[in-house]
Design a protein around this motif. Sequence first.
Motif: not given
Length: 227
Positions: A22-36, A189-199
């Motif tokens: 529902k109405k998701i607004n997200i910005e993820i920049s180059d090189g971020e490491f994000v958990a969902i 650390e090498e510059g990859k943008t990574i998004v991970i789903v975890t509990h």
Amino acid sequence: MIRMVDIEKVYETGKIRVEALKKINIEISDGEFVAIMGPSGSGKSTLMNILGCLDKATTGEYYLDDMQVSSLSENRLAQLRNRKIGFVFQTFNLIPRTSAFKNIELPMIYAGKKRGFMRERTLALLGKVGLSDRAGHMPSELSGGERQRVAIARALANEPSLILADEPTGNLDTKSGYEIMDIFSKLNEEGKTIVIVTHEMEIAQYCKRVLRFRDGMIVQDELIKRG
């Protein structure tokens, strides 16, 4: 790198209508490491499918590297997935009767790379994930942690700018899970943008930012504080 504007996803089966996002607004920049994070049914996997161009939003706009993904054809989406996105799954998704070497090589075959390049790149990736001595082993001959290392190497085959990992430690023991997260940390650390789903909060702590979902909405967006 990633920008989502008013993304909604609705599933309709007969008279049943489920609003997964529902109405998701997200910005993820180059090189971020994000958990969902979030409970089952909160929209995490639906979001990952849209991020990975495996599914399309019902409404809203999704931009990947300034390209509006929402309007692309299925063929263009397939090309985009193979070129820009690496996937890592909880169940590894390796081809059972194919060696670690061949599993890693497969995305490069689809991309039409030359054989000499593929061999050199595959050997380098095996070394990167600590499996140089396992090149000829079948998935059944590898531990869960080793299979996930092969899956990570395969995800890196075409040098994607974005890695999406759906519960990558979910089928692993604690030690193997931490080892896998150490690999992701080094890649970030090498510059990859990574998004991970975890509990698991212990896994999310490896990341630098956490998005918490509930009932198809983002209820919290926080930076992880170190030390």
